[in-house]
Design an enzyme around this catalytic site. Structure first.
Site, PDB file in Angstrom:
ATOM      1  N   ASN A 150       0.905  -1.345   0.087  1.00 54.62           N
ATOM      2  CA  ASN A 150       0.073   0.094   0.014  1.00 54.62           C
ATOM      3  C   ASN A 150       0.627   1.285   0.094  1.00 54.62           C
ATOM      4  O   ASN A 150       0.570   2.310  -0.726  1.00 54.62           O
ATOM      5  CB  ASN A 150      -0.978   0.088   1.096  1.00 54.62           C
ATOM      6  CG  ASN A 150      -0.601  -0.196   2.501  1.00 54.62           C
ATOM      7  OD1 ASN A 150       0.755  -0.664   2.606  1.00 54.62           O
ATOM      8  ND2 ASN A 150      -1.422  -0.201   3.538  1.00 54.62           N
ATOM      9  N   CYS A 283      -3.387   1.434   6.734  1.00 51.52           N
ATOM     10  CA  CYS A 283      -3.841   0.859   8.122  1.00 51.52           C
ATOM     11  C   CYS A 283      -4.540   1.981   9.010  1.00 51.52           C
ATOM     12  O   CYS A 283      -5.025   1.735  10.034  1.00 51.52           O
ATOM     13  CB  CYS A 283      -2.725   0.409   8.668  1.00 51.52           C
ATOM     14  SG  CYS A 283      -1.173   1.571   8.652  1.00 51.52           S
TER      15      CYS A 283
END
Ligand code: NAP
Length: 472
Positions: A150, A283
């Protein structure tokens, strides 16, 4: 189509039998590159190289290590545009986000480079007049790193910076979807003149084999992992065999608490930024937005307005792959079936690529999938609340403990609620979460260890205790 290889001991390697894996563009599905698919032998070779480079790297004068790291940061910054293009192609985020990430990644290196010169030990009062106690910082040794897709550059430099600063050498496995950004980082380090073997890059499509190999090797003294809680748990289990040091930065399920005294429009703007950044694949992404009933209407209207101002494919990229898209769809369908309403978005886009539009859900309840699992997509679930005292317990009702966001103008409430929130990081009224000087990390199922700040460097140090008796 590009070809990319493993960097081991300063030279680029193919897998011996020529095995390669293909990297795809998530916006189009097109094949971008073929990458060396490293097995156990190349992984061991990389550990050999890291172990061989360790004595001279740890012994190098701190200011010389710092200078090499500064040069690597400069190379990264100079190449930000080029590396950004590579990242956008394989990961999907808009070019502005990619180049910003490369620059932020370089900042992490720079900060750690400065910290190299401040690896202080300490002197502690001894047990008697003839006794001295010293603490000497020493690098833990060879480190294996495993990073997710990511943030394909900053996740690497957040490990490399503190590890290299502490005097460790590194063998790193990038994510399978984004090895090209990692190769570009390795090229920047090579151009900066980093000694061979200090940073070794081992791309592979067989992550369990990589983990098995480094866990079985007694020369690897620490494993630093960023990724899902499920894989992190398995790595912790395996680390027990050889009692290796671990840092695990795992999943999150961030609550946002917007109290009645908050500025609802400012809060909505910040939630939109945090939520739709990287298409929600972070996250730290807000997963449950608790908004007090008194400010719910202006907050919701502002959030919807922000969401609708985003054009998928221009301001926001696709999700990483079809499985990620399917998970977001499943979460939204579950919420809608349970009585939630999609105020904007709420269904996949009719176009090629893994695109899902910015989505705002109202009428969400705590038992829905979006409130229990990490969605990892651009979905903002709004939960209205009345009970100011009870909302903190609801925010804490998750196994995760990475990030929480708090919006209030009341100082007493700020401190009381921030102390009650069971999360490693609490952002009050905005504020960046991952500047290089701050210790980023979680508690509970979000992991342990910190990245950034002096605590981040300490994660790569052992403190040797020297007990000295003074003879007479
Ligand atoms: P993932 O599946 O756990 O993958 C992360 C890394 O682990 C990848 O390099 C992956 O390799 C590797 N991996 C997969 N299976 C493995 C195994 N059995 N043994 C060793 N390594 C293995 O996570 P993801 O879904 O790609 O990434 C998103 C997750 O990372 C989310 O939960 C997110 O919250 C978390 N994350 C946490 C932070 C933080 O700082 N707390 C930051 C960013 C992301 P392959 O690519 O080959 O599968």
């Amino acid at each position: 189509m590009r070809r990319a290889e493993a960097l081991i001991g300063g030279t680029w390697h193919e897998e011996q039998d020529g095995t390669r894996f293909t990297v795809h563009d998530p916006a189009t599905g097109a094949a971008l590159a073929e990458v060396a698919d490293c097995g156990a032998e190349l992984t061991r070779l990389a550990v050999d190289a890291a172990a061989a480079a360790l004595p001279s790297w740890r012994a190098m004068a701190a200011h010389e290590r710092a200078e090499l790291m500064r040069r690597a940061a400069a190379e990264l910054t100079e190449r930000a545009g080029l590396i950004g293009e590579i990242m956008t192609a394989e990961q999907g985020k808009p070019l502005a986000e990619s180049t910003a990430e490369v620059r932020a990644g370089a900042e992490h290196l720079l900060w750690a480079a400065e910290e190299t010169r401040r690896l202080y030990g300490s002197t502690v009062p001894g047990a008697g007049a003839d006794h001295r106690v010293w603490l000497l910082p020493e690098p833990v040794g060879v480190v294996a790193g495993i990073t997710p897709w990511n943030f394909p550059v900053s996740m690497i430099t957040r490990k490399l910076g503190p590890a290299l600063a502490a005097g460790c050498t590194v063998v790193l496995k990038p994510a399978e979807q984004t090895p090209l950004s990692a190769v570009a980082v390795a090229e920047a380090f090579t151009a900066a003149g980093l000694p061979p073997g200090v940073f070794n890059l081992v791309p592979t499509s067989r992550p369990a084999l990589f983990a098995e190999t480094v866990m079985a090797d007694p020369r690897v003294r620490k494993v630093s992992f960023t990724g899902s809680t499920e894989v992190g748990r398995e790595l912790i289990r395996r680390s027990a065999q050889d009692v290796k040091r671990m840092s695990v930065e795992l999943g999150g399920h961030a609550p946002v608490l917007v109290f009645p005294d908050a500025d609802p429009v400012a809060a909505a703007a910040a939630v939109a930024r945090a939520k739709f950044l990287n298409a929600g694949q972070a996250c730290t992404s807000p997963n449950r937005v608790f908004v007090h009933r008194d400010v719910a209407a202006p907050f919701t209207a502002a959030l919807v307005e922000r969401a609708e101002a985003i054009t998928p494919g221009v301001d926001m990229g696709p999700l990483i792959d079809a499985a990620a898209l399917a998970k977001v769809e499943r979460h939204v369908e579950d919420a809608l079936a349970g009585g939630a309403t999609a105020l904007t978005g709420g269904h996949r886009l009719d176009r090629p690529g893994a695109f899902y539009p910015p989505t705002v859900l109202a009428g969400v309840r705590d038992n829905m999938l979006v409130c229990r699992e990490e969605t990892f997509g651009p979905v903002a679930p709004i939960i209205e609340f009345d009970d100011v005292d009870g909302v903190v317990a609801r925010a804490n009702a998750t196994p995760y403990g990475l990030t929480a966001y708090l919006w209030t103008a009341d100082l007493n409430r700020t401190l009381r609620v921030a102390e009650e929130l069971e999360f490693g990081m609490v952002a009050v009224n905005g504020g960046p979460l991952a500047p290089p000087q701050a210790p980023f990390g979680g508690i509970k199922n979000s992991g342990y260890g910190r990245e950034g700040g002096s605590l981040g460097v300490a994660d790569y140090l052992d403190y040797k205790y020297l007990s000295v008796g003074l003879g007479r």
